[in-house]
Design an enzyme around this catalytic site. Sequence first.
Site, PDB file in Angstrom:
ATOM      1  N   TYR A   4       0.835  -1.203   0.000  1.00  0.00           N
ATOM      2  CA  TYR A   4       0.000   0.000   0.000  1.00  0.00           C
ATOM      3  C   TYR A   4       0.864   1.245   0.000  1.00  0.00           C
ATOM      4  O   TYR A   4       2.043   1.215   0.375  1.00  0.00           O
ATOM      5  CB  TYR A   4      -0.952   0.029   1.205  1.00  0.00           C
ATOM      6  CG  TYR A   4      -0.276   0.178   2.555  1.00  0.00           C
ATOM      7  CD1 TYR A   4       0.064   1.429   3.052  1.00  0.00           C
ATOM      8  CD2 TYR A   4       0.017  -0.929   3.348  1.00  0.00           C
ATOM      9  CE1 TYR A   4       0.677   1.584   4.290  1.00  0.00           C
ATOM     10  CE2 TYR A   4       0.622  -0.795   4.587  1.00  0.00           C
ATOM     11  CZ  TYR A   4       0.949   0.458   5.054  1.00  0.00           C
ATOM     12  OH  TYR A   4       1.560   0.607   6.270  1.00  0.00           O
ATOM     13  N   CYS A   5       0.263   2.361  -0.450  1.00  0.00           N
ATOM     14  CA  CYS A   5       0.881   3.679  -0.312  1.00  0.00           C
ATOM     15  C   CYS A   5      -0.073   4.541   0.510  1.00  0.00           C
ATOM     16  O   CYS A   5      -0.869   4.000   1.288  1.00  0.00           O
ATOM     17  CB  CYS A   5       1.191   4.294  -1.674  1.00  0.00           C
ATOM     18  SG  CYS A   5      -0.269   4.656  -2.680  1.00  0.00           S
ATOM     19  N   PHE A   6      -0.025   5.846   0.355  1.00  0.00           N
ATOM     20  CA  PHE A   6      -0.839   6.680   1.236  1.00  0.00           C
ATOM     21  C   PHE A   6      -2.333   6.568   0.932  1.00  0.00           C
ATOM     22  O   PHE A   6      -3.144   6.323   1.826  1.00  0.00           O
ATOM     23  CB  PHE A   6      -0.395   8.150   1.160  1.00  0.00           C
ATOM     24  CG  PHE A   6      -1.138   9.032   2.120  1.00  0.00           C
ATOM     25  CD1 PHE A   6      -0.987   8.866   3.487  1.00  0.00           C
ATOM     26  CD2 PHE A   6      -2.016  10.002   1.667  1.00  0.00           C
ATOM     27  CE1 PHE A   6      -1.684   9.658   4.389  1.00  0.00           C
ATOM     28  CE2 PHE A   6      -2.722  10.798   2.555  1.00  0.00           C
ATOM     29  CZ  PHE A   6      -2.551  10.629   3.920  1.00  0.00           C
ATOM     30  N   TYR A  22      -3.063   3.602   3.029  1.00  0.00           N
ATOM     31  CA  TYR A  22      -2.901   3.899   4.455  1.00  0.00           C
ATOM     32  C   TYR A  22      -4.050   4.756   4.985  1.00  0.00           C
ATOM     33  O   TYR A  22      -4.551   4.534   6.095  1.00  0.00           O
ATOM     34  CB  TYR A  22      -1.571   4.618   4.685  1.00  0.00           C
ATOM     35  CG  TYR A  22      -1.417   5.162   6.086  1.00  0.00           C
ATOM     36  CD1 TYR A  22      -0.980   4.351   7.121  1.00  0.00           C
ATOM     37  CD2 TYR A  22      -1.746   6.489   6.388  1.00  0.00           C
ATOM     38  CE1 TYR A  22      -0.870   4.838   8.421  1.00  0.00           C
ATOM     39  CE2 TYR A  22      -1.637   6.981   7.673  1.00  0.00           C
ATOM     40  CZ  TYR A  22      -1.200   6.155   8.679  1.00  0.00           C
ATOM     41  OH  TYR A  22      -1.099   6.648   9.960  1.00  0.00           O
TER      42      TYR A  22
END
Length: 367
Positions: free
Chosen positions: A94-96, A124
């Site tokens: 995952y990223c932001f 996130y």
Amino acid sequence: MAENLSDLRHLFLSDVPMMDVRAPVEFGQGAFPGVVNLPLMDDGERQKVGTCYKQQGQQAAIALGHALVSGDIKRARIAAWADFAQAHPHGVLYCFRGGLRSQISQQWLQAEAGIAYPRVIGGYKAMRSFLLETTQAAAEECDFVVLSGSTGTGKTEVIEQLPQGIDLEGHANHRGSSFGQRTTAQPAQIDFENRLAIDFLKKRARGHARFVLEDEGKHVGSRAVPLELRQRLEQAPIVYLHDTFEARVERILRDYVVLQCADFIALLGPEAGFEAYAARLLASLDKLARRLGGDLLLRVRAVMQAALDQQQIGSGEALHREWIAALLKRYYDPMYAFQRQSRTGRIVFEGERPAVVEYLQERRELR
């Protein structure tokens, strides 16, 4: 391409391995337990891309990102992702926000390493929001009991043995008092909140709807108890734990002297470890200077220093009992007595450990 995931509840209940491709500075501000940070861009690269985005727009920023993360740098990062994916075939990345960075990482992993790896939809931000809602829902929907008692009665030990116990001190990595700082740092506030929420999530999934938490106040060390939870605890019934004065002194001696000294020595070695432990103990006492008053502080500090000198030359820890007993009698016990008097109407049970544990275990079945 692997199917992307949106079942956030499953991710946390099943301890799904997660790879965080955000920059290290973002990861340090808040993450989830056990997650590994393997960034697409390091902090410097991210800053350059962000500046480019503000000045020249998205397409220029994307082009700069591809230029910065290319060649050997790109190959090294893909290799790190591949190692993680092979070690955790049922994991996710995952990223932001679940957007461009995680999509690029996912695509590169597929194209360059032949690994189809799912990403978390919403990233996130979605997971963080889910956990905030989890704590809020627990505060609104569950019942709570506060475990109180004088310093040294072993409240945390009781919490740890209860299946419905929520260990705020454990999640905050702090014992909760002026002497409560541990050898390792407290987690970031967000990390503390995330750990707490996951604990609630898992215990509620096992059927618990009534929780026991220690009497902590607004903060555990420098970490703030979530407002909605604190407000519920301020109105919850109280169970009061008792123990003999002698047993309390011995428990404090074990936790704050013997074990804390051993922790520092294990971390730093015998000489530096003892020096750091002694400095920590004296600094913790000095935090109470205004409350103790000058004369009492000086007397207790002199005894503590003598006890440390004795301990350092291998003569044992016996002298530490004197300053522990003095602090209990002159400071902690009067403070707890005052607090107890102001909340007498909320106390629903009190006793020593066996009776308290039995009561709390029976109370768990009432709902």
